[in-house]
Design an enzyme around this catalytic site. Structure first.
Site, PDB file in Angstrom:
ATOM      1  N   CYS A 225       0.834  -1.218   0.000  1.00 59.10           N
ATOM      2  CA  CYS A 225       0.000   0.000   0.000  1.00 59.10           C
ATOM      3  C   CYS A 225       0.865   1.263   0.000  1.00 59.10           C
ATOM      4  O   CYS A 225       0.511   2.260  -0.626  1.00 59.10           O
ATOM      5  CB  CYS A 225      -0.915   0.020   1.221  1.00 59.10           C
ATOM      6  SG  CYS A 225      -2.389  -0.991   1.059  1.00 59.10           S
TER       7      CYS A 225
ATOM      8  N   CYS B 263      -7.206  -7.553  -2.634  1.00 58.96           N
ATOM      9  CA  CYS B 263      -7.469  -7.256  -1.218  1.00 58.96           C
ATOM     10  C   CYS B 263      -8.928  -6.893  -0.955  1.00 58.96           C
ATOM     11  O   CYS B 263      -9.238  -6.235   0.051  1.00 58.96           O
ATOM     12  CB  CYS B 263      -6.577  -6.114  -0.750  1.00 58.96           C
ATOM     13  SG  CYS B 263      -4.835  -6.459  -0.964  1.00 58.96           S
TER      14      CYS B 263
ATOM     15  N   CYS C 114      -5.462   1.573   4.302  1.00 63.54           N
ATOM     16  CA  CYS C 114      -4.318   1.366   3.409  1.00 63.54           C
ATOM     17  C   CYS C 114      -3.159   2.287   3.760  1.00 63.54           C
ATOM     18  O   CYS C 114      -2.037   2.084   3.325  1.00 63.54           O
ATOM     19  CB  CYS C 114      -4.737   1.578   1.961  1.00 63.54           C
ATOM     20  SG  CYS C 114      -5.349   3.230   1.639  1.00 63.54           S
TER      21      CYS C 114
END
Ligand code: SF4
Length: 243
Positions: free
Chosen positions: A120, A210, A233
């Site tokens: 991320c 995800c 994130c």
């Protein structure tokens, strides 16, 4: 940015006043002071679409940007194209330095399954940091009911963006008080296109690896990063606490 808006006390006062203001009043305030030094960041999930629609109906033509990690669903990219056509706008895609394949060569396959925080950071946080370094206001679709972390979000927040350069950034969350139902009703009423994945049980939509569909009674972000102790994130946490 005006000096008065680098003052935390002044920003908190304005934010408190915004609790009773309409979204229209909040967006007009932002446009009149910042114009295109303010921009809407969106992943096309609902709140960002509402903010964009209201802004444009007021003539507050904030630029839009999105984080295109290279791992988005085709349905998300299709929605982006639909919105660009409907509003006659171009939505800037913020792209990571490396393609997914380059990242795989350097850090191994499926980084999101091993080190999702690093993934991320590389694919979302760093591209966003670069974008924010050229803005005074980041307009987001954060809503307080989404997660425990977001429950304390102010409508206007001040952050120290860069301690070395002594730069500040304001974050404007005009729909902080809205519920998911309010957002959905607004989208329906104004016939705004939505991500087709919503009808397939996806309630919060990010990167394909995800994101999974969830039950109607699960929390909004329950379908993100399954198996990891991770609910964000990093794009809404890397700035640290607001001042
Ligand atoms: S959401 Fe998943 S795939 Fe997307 S950047 Fe984060 S870890 Fe990587």
């Amino acid at each position: 940015m005006p000096e008065s808006l680098k003052n935390p006390t002044e920003v908190r006062k304005i934010s408190k006043g915004f609790e009773k203001a309409s979204v229209e009043e909040i967006l007009r305030w932002c446009w009149n002071r910042f114009g295109d030094r303010a921009a809407i960041g969106t992943s096309f999930q609902g709140a960002g679409l509402v903010i964009n629609h209201i802004s444009r109906s007021l003539g507050c033509n904030f630029p839009l940007f999105t984080l295109d990690t290279g791992l988005l669903f085709p349905e998300t990219l299709e929605l982006k194209a639909q919105l660009e056509t409907r509003y006659g706008i171009s939505i800037e895609s913020l792209i990571p330095e490396q393609t997914v394949q380059e990242q795989e060569r350097e850090l191994g396959p499926e980084l999101w399954n091993k080190k999702p925080n690093l993934c991320c950071t590389l694919r979302k946080v760093i591209p966003l940091q670069k974008k924010l370094s050229n803005l005074d206001v980041w307009i987001t679709g954060i809503r307080r009911e989404q997660t425990a972390e977001r429950s304390q979000a102010g409508i206007l927040e001040l952050y120290h963006f860069d301690g070395i350069m002594d730069r500040f950034i304001l974050k404007l969350n005009p729909l902080a008080n809205w519920t998911r139902d309010q957002v959905q009703q607004f989208l329906k009423k104004h016939d705004i296109p939505v991500n087709l994945l919503i009808s397939k049980g996806y309630r919060s939509i990010g990167c394909q690896p995800c994101t999974r569909p969830v039950g109607a009674h699960d929390s909004e972000r329950a379908g993100r990063w399954t198996g990891f102790d991770k609910a964000e994130c990093g794009i809404h946490t890397f700035l640290g606490a607001n001042i």
